[in-house]
Scaffold this active site. Structure first.
Site, PDB file in Angstrom:
ATOM      1  NE  ARG A  89      41.748  31.249  28.975  1.00 44.33           N
ATOM      2  CZ  ARG A  89      41.071  30.196  28.591  1.00 44.33           C
ATOM      3  NH1 ARG A  89      39.768  30.293  28.397  1.00 44.33           N
ATOM      4  NH2 ARG A  89      41.675  29.036  28.396  1.00 44.33           N
ATOM      5  CG  ASN A 121      44.402  34.366  29.840  1.00 46.35           C
ATOM      6  OD1 ASN A 121      44.139  34.716  28.692  1.00 46.35           O
ATOM      7  ND2 ASN A 121      44.890  33.170  30.133  1.00 46.35           N
ATOM      8  NE  ARG A 152      44.926  23.966  25.009  1.00 49.85           N
ATOM      9  CZ  ARG A 152      44.831  24.929  25.911  1.00 49.85           C
ATOM     10  NH1 ARG A 152      43.846  25.808  25.849  1.00 49.85           N
ATOM     11  NH2 ARG A 152      45.729  25.027  26.878  1.00 49.85           N
ATOM     12  CG  HIS A 176      42.246  32.768  25.024  1.00 46.17           C
ATOM     13  ND1 HIS A 176      42.243  31.451  24.649  1.00 46.17           N
ATOM     14  CD2 HIS A 176      43.008  32.836  26.155  1.00 46.17           C
ATOM     15  CE1 HIS A 176      42.970  30.747  25.506  1.00 46.17           C
ATOM     16  NE2 HIS A 176      43.432  31.566  26.437  1.00 46.17           N
TER      17      HIS A 176
END
Length: 306
Positions: A89, A121, A152, A176
């Site tokens: 990312r 991102n 998740r 992230h």
């Protein structure tokens, strides 16, 4: 749910932007959804396609301009280059900062009480720059952060315990991306410490964390992008803002003591995001500090090269 009389603008009509619009439409979060993209013909086609689903709700969807978007209650920025298979990312930073600069410039002057949601991102880096470029207070500029990672994670844990996802409270914190970390010490199942209800070895915890972190990569490798999960997460964020739910969610926001934007659980409502105290053990705190250091270094290098 009845749609609010407000409006949400989505900048970027690609796979993610269209999926966000569809989720908002079905959830009836607001009465008016505005889709904006530099490719006007493609954007109009997306609007026409989405409009065929409006019979399921009392929601209008229309193509708009930056001038329309700047007056929305919430502005979602999903515009940007897609992550390529095998690309981190962070590897998207150069391309997507340029997109962000163009978008935020076109939105000026942004409505003073608008909430800016960053979905593109690398979300933590872009949230930082959006705070700098937008002119809005930091608490009104928020990134989707590790909310999808946390969902998740809870899905994996719920499956192991044979309980519903909503019974699990567990968060992924930090970036992230590669340096994210599971806050095992604060994870619970129906109020009970998770690791007492589900004794996991260190190896098992690492495997769960890796599966959580790598899920997007495995999807991108096959179909080229992810869209549905992040769309559902964005719709949930919009609901919390529009209806002032004051829900505690793991989102990317400014961390004064760490000097960057990254994800920790925080309270999300109509006025934006506000911190919520979280207890971390020493190892988790150290990983958080390392994650922040990595993000600050990227920002420093980008500022020096720009």
């Amino acid at each position: 749910m009845s749609a609010s009389s407000g409006s949400i603008a989505i900048i970027g009509a690609g796979s993610v932007g269209a999926a966000i619009a569809y989720s908002l439409l079905l959830r009836q979060v607001v009465a008016d959804i505005i889709l904006v993209d530099i490719n006007h013909e493609y954007c109009q086609a997306q609007v026409e396609d989405l409009s065929d689903a409006t019979f399921l709700s009392n929601v209008r969807i229309r193509q708009g301009t930056a001038e329309d978007a700047r007056n929305a209650d919430i502005i979602v920025i999903s515009a940007g280059a897609k992550q390529k298979p095998g690309e981190t990312r962070i590897g998207l930073i150069d391309r997507n900062i340029k997109v962000l600069e163009s978008v935020t410039k076109s939105l000026q002057p942004i409505r003073s009480d608008a909430i800016l949601l960053i979905v593109a991102n690398p979300v933590d880096i872009l949230t930082f720059y959006a705070q700098r470029l937008s002119g809005l207070p930091r608490n009104q500029v928020i990134g989707s952060g590790t909310m999808l990672d946390s969902i998740r994670l809870t899905g994996i844990l719920a499956n192991k315990l044979k309980v519903s996802d909503s019974s699990i409270h567990a968060f992924v914190i930090g970036e992230h991306g590669d340096s994210q970390y599971v806050a095992w010490s604060s994870a619970t199942v129906h109020g009970r410490p998770l690791l007492k209800a589900l004794p996991l070895t260190k190896t098992e915890r690492e495997e769960i964390a890796t599966t959580t972190r790598m899920k997007a990569d495995s999807i991108i490798k096959v179909k080229g992008f992810t869209s549905y999960g992040v769309a559902a997460v964005t719709a949930r964020m919009c609901e919390a803002i529009i209806f002032d739910h004051r829900k505690i969610l793991p989102l990317s926001h400014w961390q004064e003591d760490l000097g960057c934007c990254l994800s920790l659980p925080a309270i999300l409502g109509r006025k934006g995001i506000s911190p919520f105290p979280v207890d971390l053990d020493e190892t988790e705190h150290q990983f958080l500090v390392q994650s922040a250091q990595a993000l600050r270094l990227i920002i420093k290098e980008n500022d020096q090269n720009s």
